[in-house]
Every structure is written in C-alpha cells, then in structure tokens.
Design a protein around this motif. Sequence first.
Motif, PDB file in Angstrom:
ATOM      1  N   ALA A 110       0.804  -1.222   0.000  1.00 51.02           N
ATOM      2  CA  ALA A 110       0.000   0.000   0.000  1.00 51.02           C
ATOM      3  C   ALA A 110       0.836   1.270   0.000  1.00 51.02           C
ATOM      4  O   ALA A 110       0.463   2.264  -0.634  1.00 51.02           O
ATOM      5  N   ILE A 401      -6.131   2.304   5.980  1.00 55.93           N
ATOM      6  CA  ILE A 401      -5.574   2.307   4.618  1.00 55.93           C
ATOM      7  C   ILE A 401      -5.216   0.894   4.181  1.00 55.93           C
ATOM      8  O   ILE A 401      -5.537   0.459   3.067  1.00 55.93           O
ATOM      9  N   ASP A 405      -6.905  -1.223   1.158  1.00 53.08           N
ATOM     10  CA  ASP A 405      -6.041  -1.601   0.045  1.00 53.08           C
ATOM     11  C   ASP A 405      -6.053  -3.111  -0.189  1.00 53.08           C
ATOM     12  O   ASP A 405      -6.180  -3.573  -1.324  1.00 53.08           O
ATOM     13  N   TRP A 435       0.431   8.736  -2.879  1.00 54.65           N
ATOM     14  CA  TRP A 435      -1.015   8.842  -2.648  1.00 54.65           C
ATOM     15  C   TRP A 435      -1.381   8.273  -1.271  1.00 54.65           C
ATOM     16  O   TRP A 435      -2.080   8.916  -0.488  1.00 54.65           O
ATOM     17  N   SER A 436      -0.925   7.080  -0.995  1.00 48.94           N
ATOM     18  CA  SER A 436      -1.237   6.441   0.285  1.00 48.94           C
ATOM     19  C   SER A 436      -0.606   7.189   1.449  1.00 48.94           C
ATOM     20  O   SER A 436      -1.237   7.388   2.500  1.00 48.94           O
ATOM     21  N   VAL A 439      -2.636  10.267   2.198  1.00 47.15           N
ATOM     22  CA  VAL A 439      -3.843   9.958   2.973  1.00 47.15           C
ATOM     23  C   VAL A 439      -3.479   9.735   4.436  1.00 47.15           C
ATOM     24  O   VAL A 439      -4.199  10.185   5.340  1.00 47.15           O
ATOM     25  N   LEU A 440      -2.358   9.071   4.695  1.00 45.55           N
ATOM     26  CA  LEU A 440      -1.916   8.829   6.064  1.00 45.55           C
ATOM     27  C   LEU A 440      -1.659  10.148   6.794  1.00 45.55           C
ATOM     28  O   LEU A 440      -2.082  10.328   7.949  1.00 45.55           O
ATOM     29  N   SER A 443      -5.118  12.047   7.326  1.00 46.63           N
ATOM     30  CA  SER A 443      -5.957  11.372   8.325  1.00 46.63           C
ATOM     31  C   SER A 443      -5.395  11.559   9.729  1.00 46.63           C
ATOM     32  O   SER A 443      -6.138  11.865  10.676  1.00 46.63           O
ATOM     33  N   GLY A 471      -9.035   6.870   7.556  1.00 47.42           N
ATOM     34  CA  GLY A 471      -8.015   6.340   6.653  1.00 47.42           C
ATOM     35  C   GLY A 471      -8.628   5.462   5.578  1.00 47.42           C
ATOM     36  O   GLY A 471      -8.266   5.559   4.393  1.00 47.42           O
ATOM     37  N   TYR A 475      -8.800   6.844   1.636  1.00 44.32           N
ATOM     38  CA  TYR A 475      -8.033   6.031   0.682  1.00 44.32           C
ATOM     39  C   TYR A 475      -8.913   5.663  -0.516  1.00 44.32           C
ATOM     40  O   TYR A 475      -8.481   5.753  -1.677  1.00 44.32           O
ATOM     41  N   LEU A 479      -8.721   7.017  -4.724  1.00 39.48           N
ATOM     42  CA  LEU A 479      -8.378   6.002  -5.720  1.00 39.48           C
ATOM     43  C   LEU A 479      -8.630   6.438  -7.171  1.00 39.48           C
ATOM     44  O   LEU A 479      -7.777   6.214  -8.049  1.00 39.48           O
TER      45      LEU A 479
END
Length: 520
Positions: A110, A401, A405, A435-436, A439-440, A443, A471, A475, A479
């Motif tokens: 992820a 996340i 994922d 991207w991930s 988001v982390l 969040s 999260g 996520y 996408l």
Amino acid sequence: MVSTKNADKVIGLPEEISGADPRLANPDLLPTSVAARRWGAWNFAALWMGMIHSAFGFAVIGGMIATGMSAWQALAVVFVANMIQMGLMALTGRVGSRHGIPFAVWARSAFGSFGANVPAFLRGVVAVGWFGVQSYLGATAINVLLGTSFSAWRSWDTVYGGIPINLWISMIIYWAINFALIRHGMETIRRFESWAGPLIFVVMIPLVIWAFGRMDGLGPVFDHASSYSSTTEFLLKGFLPGVALFISASWATMVLNLPDLTRFARSNKAQVTGLFYGLPLATLVFYGMAAIIVSGSQAATGKVLWNPADVLVAIGNPVISIVGAISIAVATMSVNLAANIVSPAYDFTNLFPRWLTFRKAASASILLGFLYMPWKLMQDPDTLFLVLNNVGAVIGPATGILIADYYLVRRGRLAVPELYRTHTVYWAHRGYNYWSLGVLVVSTGLCVAGQFVDAISWTYDYASVLGIAVGFALYLLMLPLARRSSIAEAFRPIGDTGEENANLNQVTERPAAAPSVSHE
C-alpha cells in the motif's frame, strides 16, 4: 536497481524470491514457509490470555470507574471494544496466515517498498513505549515478591530519579529476563505463551475467594453508582469515548501488526478461533475478577488500589503475595514479548535489513524502553491517556488504509516475491506511494488536530476508531485520482490469495522454528 548478483547474497533466500533487493530482504523478513506455520487455536488463545491478563488491566478498568462509570458500565465498554477489535484483527490477521509475511512487508503493497517504513517506524516506536510501561508494571510485581520474601529488600528504599533503588533493581531484573527469552527465538516464545497466559488464573481465583470473604455481596466497587444521569448521557459521554479510549489503551496497535504473529498460524481459522476465546471472552472474565479483587481490598483496607502489586501487599498473606507477584510478572512478560517486542523487532529490521536481525532489533527495543521513563508516565493518568489518544491518532489511519487496500483494491491477493524486489508493481515512485502516504498524513493530522481545536475535539477523543474509518474512507476516495496518475500501476491487483498449512494434503517439509529468528 540492485543487481541480481548482489541481491542473491541475502542469506537463506528461497528460490522463488531470487532477485530480492538486500535493502528489502533478510532471513527474518522472508515469508514463513507454509509447513513451518504451526501455531494452533490453543496457541493463539493462550497468547491472548497472556496479553489481557496483565497488570495494566487493573489500571484500565479502575480508571474508567474513577471517571464516573459503574463497574457494570466499565465491563460493557471493555467487552464491546474488544468485539470491535476482534473483527478488525480477523481482517488483518488473515494476511499473515495466508501469505506468511510480517506487517512491515505487507505495508509495502500500500505504501511503497520504502514508504512502508513510515507506518512501520511509527508502530515500532509505539511498541517500544508500551514495552516500557508494561515492564515497569511487571517490575513492581517483582519488587513485591522480593520485598515479601526478604525483609532487607524493603529497606533499600532510597529514592533515585523518582523511584526507590529496590524498584530500580527489579526493573533491571525484569528487563534481563526479557533479553533471555527473546534470544531463544519465536519457538520458545510460542511455548512460553502456551502456559504463561493461563497461569494468571492460579492467583486470580484464590484472590477472588479472598475478596468474597471480605465483602457482603460484591463490595464497594460494584456498589459504586454511575455518575451519569441518564442512559443517553452515558452512551454519548461515557460509553462511546470509553470504547475509543479502551481500544487506544489496549490493542489498537496489535490490529495493525497482527500478521507478525499470524504468519506462524496453521490456518486463519485457528488464529480467529483463538482470538475469540482469548480476547473478548477472557477479557470479560479477567476484568470482572479484577474488579471483585479490588472491591475486596477496598472493603478490607478502605483504600481503592488498582495496581495489583499494591493489592498483593494489602492482602498481607505472604504465600498469596509471592505466588501472585510471580504470576503477574510472568503474565505481563507474555504481553510484552508478543505485543511489544516482536513488532518493533520486525519493524526496525525492515528499516535496516542489511544491518539488523530480529534478535539485534529486539534487544535494541528492550533497551530503548528505558528512554520512555515509564515510571513517569504511570505517575499521571492524564499524561498516560494523552499518550494513548495520540497512539490511536497515528496507528488508526494506517490500519484503515491497509485494510481498504488489501481487501478492496488487491482483493486479498499479493504477489509476495515482488514485495522483496525493486521496480515492481509495488515500487510506485522511487519506492514511495505518495497517494497512500498523503492519505496517512491527512488522516493523522485530522485526528491529532482535535486536541488543539475545540470545534473538532471529537476527532481526538475518538482517534483510535475514527482514524481507522477516516483512513479507510479517504483512501477509497482518492483512488479514482490515483488510478489516473503516473503510478496507477501501483494499484493493480496481482498475485494470489496465499495458502495455509491446514490446507496442505501432505506436508513434505519438516516443520521448523520460524525463520524469522533462526539467523544472526
């Protein structure tokens, strides 16, 4: 890209993972072979019994009652929180039992091959802190044991650095025992957990009997009325925040890194069955017994004592005190080994696979636990709960996340060999899935900001649960954009759903101790 020639120098490299980058692989991080996964349902049930039967359990349930809940309300909070955590762990644990990989390696799917180091490092730092807290509580039990057995021990009470010298020595003894156990590897840990968890009942049952002998009914703890004026007020101001806080205070971190343990499971069914009997059910029984024991000690002494070491002293029976101290120390040690040493050992090994082994990283984690000064954290409940909420704010989003994922994007499939190579589908941009990771950051920032901005204070109060949901949701929302970006390939599901030892028709490979700790 690292050449195959160099990559194949990774000691113990299986043929199917040839070409692995030494920055991503060493024997401790490689998948546990299917035949070597032999932890059954009892192993996991005993493991969880050991983890919930700890000194910290007394403190948690006591803290809830001290904030205005009745004993029954506190037990309801504990049970519901553990049922939620069990559901989440059933999802994350499947990754280990099906693919045989630790959390830090799974996170590469992820967050990118190197981006996975971010959540792994955060998880490792949190685990080391928890190791310090649990070790301090275990050391207090050893201090009671020595003080009860040797009168001269009690006279070593000169205070240095805020704690008496006899407790300093107890902590050193406790830390040293952890060193000895971790040096013998995961197979020794499995055997230790199989009896260490249930051992606590040896002392809990006679303590409950003692408590009933001091009370008329269930005693003052259970007679204590709730301070909430209505059911609605309790649900909004007590129950929901209590569930979130308890998740932060207990197994929010284990939800994330459970594959570190389930990679040794004979089957996913075995780990889920053991989880059910060892977590929600055993927790309810243990915490109920803890409340009865504290109630009895309050009836006998007039004091509310939520540290089990203090309870053992108040009882005044040398035999019970000695047996109880040993049992609590052993049970607390079983928590630390599984929850707070195995995890950072893998996480830190993932950071520096060419220099660190499981044993070296585990030893370093034990030493680092001192730097947290856990005796300071335990002096102030507000400080402790502040730390716990921040743990939830950091760990929760990473969990959400990864679940989104793995189940919705990867559809439960992983190309495990590719997790150990560079420039694969999991490589993303220079080893980082921005991207991930974005988001982390968002969040986590939302949850942490709640402690500074009154208007969104609820995001901080519910950080451990809300972080997972935020999260997960963010996520999935990002996408469509990510799949139109330059690293769209990183979100393509490849590989298979893995296999389990229990599904093998015939085991042709001799079962061995897990490879994660068999090498220096």
